[in-house]
Design an enzyme around this catalytic site. Structure first.
Site, PDB file in Angstrom:
ATOM      1  CB  SER A   1      -2.342  -4.079   2.966  1.00  8.75           C
ATOM      2  OG  SER A   1      -1.482  -4.586   3.926  1.00  8.75           O
TER       3      SER A   1
ATOM      4  CE  LYS B   1      -1.178  -4.315   7.375  1.00  7.70           C
ATOM      5  NZ  LYS B   1      -0.371  -4.901   8.494  1.00  7.70           N
TER       6      LYS B   1
ATOM      7  CG  HIS C   1      -0.170   3.504  12.442  1.00  6.97           C
ATOM      8  ND1 HIS C   1       0.765   3.399  11.439  1.00  6.97           N
ATOM      9  CD2 HIS C   1      -0.410   2.229  12.856  1.00  6.97           C
ATOM     10  CE1 HIS C   1       1.082   2.121  11.276  1.00  6.97           C
ATOM     11  NE2 HIS C   1       0.398   1.394  12.121  1.00  6.97           N
TER      12      HIS C   1
HETATM   13  P1  A3P Z   1       0.634  -6.507   1.979  1.00  8.18           P
HETATM   14  O1  A3P Z   1      -0.470  -6.840   2.931  1.00  8.18           O
HETATM   15  O2  A3P Z   1       0.137  -5.805   0.753  1.00  8.18           O
HETATM   16  O3  A3P Z   1       1.498  -7.658   1.644  1.00  8.18           O
HETATM   17  P2  A3P Z   1       2.750  -2.273   7.854  1.00  8.18           P
HETATM   18  O4  A3P Z   1       4.075  -2.746   8.294  1.00  8.18           O
HETATM   19  O5  A3P Z   1       2.628  -0.783   7.757  1.00  8.18           O
HETATM   20  O6  A3P Z   1       1.665  -2.903   8.647  1.00  8.18           O
HETATM   21  O7  A3P Z   1       2.557  -2.737   6.341  1.00  8.18           O
HETATM   22  C1  A3P Z   1       2.408  -4.086   5.996  1.00  8.18           C
HETATM   23  C2  A3P Z   1       2.488  -4.186   4.497  1.00  8.18           C
HETATM   24  O8  A3P Z   1       3.844  -3.920   4.083  1.00  8.18           O
HETATM   25  C3  A3P Z   1       2.141  -5.590   4.004  1.00  8.18           C
HETATM   26  O9  A3P Z   1       1.559  -5.422   2.704  1.00  8.18           O
HETATM   27  C4  A3P Z   1       3.530  -6.218   3.935  1.00  8.18           C
HETATM   28  O10 A3P Z   1       3.626  -7.358   3.127  1.00  8.18           O
HETATM   29  C5  A3P Z   1       4.323  -5.048   3.357  1.00  8.18           C
HETATM   30  N1  A3P Z   1       5.772  -5.228   3.559  1.00  8.18           N
HETATM   31  C6  A3P Z   1       6.431  -5.475   4.698  1.00  8.18           C
HETATM   32  N2  A3P Z   1       7.741  -5.689   4.450  1.00  8.18           N
HETATM   33  C7  A3P Z   1       7.908  -5.561   3.121  1.00  8.18           C
HETATM   34  C8  A3P Z   1       9.034  -5.702   2.243  1.00  8.18           C
HETATM   35  N3  A3P Z   1      10.243  -6.002   2.697  1.00  8.18           N
HETATM   36  N4  A3P Z   1       8.828  -5.511   0.926  1.00  8.18           N
HETATM   37  C9  A3P Z   1       7.605  -5.211   0.450  1.00  8.18           C
HETATM   38  N5  A3P Z   1       6.498  -5.090   1.214  1.00  8.18           N
HETATM   39  C10 A3P Z   1       6.653  -5.272   2.538  1.00  8.18           C
END
Ligand code: A3P
Length: 304
Positions: free
Chosen positions: A147, A56, A117
């Protein structure tokens, strides 16, 4: 009616959460010791590019940025399949796939982009031996926790998080998949001085994507025109990724991710933790954080 049917379908195929195996004390989503041996013996290629993160922290975002860079800004090439089909997740076996991703990786032509990860001390040794380039993205602990909590709610891959308070306790004590956030970010921070690692922060990418994309390009020794870079910034913005089913994961099977509970691309903003932490919880978290991060020089920011 369509909605009811969709929910019924997703319930029908509801899968059991992935098994956790403790490897050197770290809870990992790995079903067996045998699978861990295969992961540890994974054979990297020198031109593999690894995206490493604590869950996340913006993994999918960085994957999209790297895909656009690798494809010289061609959005159509990056829209063919959902991100987890593009870049093997080296330690995972998705329940809906026939093979573990490390076997799928063998069939992918170079240069590959691989996702992990794993904490730095559990990385397959051939990644270090081949001197692969690694991009590590770190995100502040509070937003990462929020998140991760919502992700546990919406994915059938992980166990139910129970209450928000319970999940906070588990996160703080490292009793979640991939273990302690504190050890993860510090371990990779130390590793960056010994290996080819570009250590980036989610909040910096949000604040100034162009500057961070230039850092990535420098690291990859690649040049792209200003027009292409602007295109990459646009295509990988939260707004555009949210509308792209291949990036927002809405194209993924509904029994994996239930976007009606919480979206995969949920808020995409530093500072959402303020909507979840009570004053008392925040004080407790800060005190614990100070202890765990004592002596660390990591420059995190929790809002922009
Ligand atoms: P949130 O749950 O706070 O919105 P991962 O890909 O490591 O699983 O992380 C997911 C998190 O990254 C989520 O956070 C998601 O919304 C955020 N995320 C993904 N793409 C993004 C973007 N283009 N800009 C900002 N945050 C992004």
């Amino acid at each position: 009616m369509a909605e009811i049917e969709k929910n019924a379908r997703s319930l029908e195929k509801k899968i059991t959460p992935l098994n956790v195996l403790h490897v050197h004390g770290v809870p990992l989503l790995i079903p067996s010791k045998e699978m861990w041996d295969k992961i540890y013996n994974f054979q990297a290629r020198p031109d593999d590019l690894i995206v490493a993160t604590y869950p996340k922290s913006g993994t999918t975002w960085m994957q999209e940025i790297l895909d656009m860079i690798q494809n010289d800004g061609d959005e159509e090439k990056c829209r063919q399949v959902v991100s987890f089909e593009r870049h093997p997740f080296i330690e995972l076996k998705f329940p809906h796939k026939e093979k573990p991703d490390l076997e799928i990786a063998l069939e992918i032509p170079s240069p590959r982009i691989l996702k992990t990860h794993l904490p730095s001390h559990l990385i397959p040794p051939s990644i270090w031996k081949q001197n692969c380039k690694i991009i590590y993205v770190a995100r502040n602990a509070k937003d990462c926790l929020v998140s991760y909590y919502h992700f546990h709610r919406m994915t059938s891959l992980l166990a139910d998080p129970q209450s928000w308070e319970d999940f906070c306790e588990k996160f703080m004590s490292g009793k979640v998949a991939y273990g302690s956030w504190y050890d993860h970010v510090k371990g990779w921070w130390d590793a960056k001085d010994k290996h080819q690692i570009l250590y980036l922060f989610y909040e910096d990418i949000k604040k100034n994507p162009k500057c961070e994309i230039y850092k990535v390009l420098d690291f990859l020794e690649k040049t792209l025109s200003e027009d292409i870079i602007n295109k990459i910034i646009h295509h990988t913005s939260f707004e555009v990724m949210s509308k792209n089913p291949m990036a927002s994961q809405t194209a993924a099977p509904s029994y994996l991710y239930d976007h009606t509970i919480s979206k995969f691309l949920r808020k995409g903003m530093p500072g959402d933790w303020k909507n979840h932490f009570t004053v008392a919880m925040n004080e407790k978290f800060d005190e614990h954080y100070e202890n765990k991060m004592a002596g660390a020089t990591l420059p995190f920011c929790t809002e922009i």
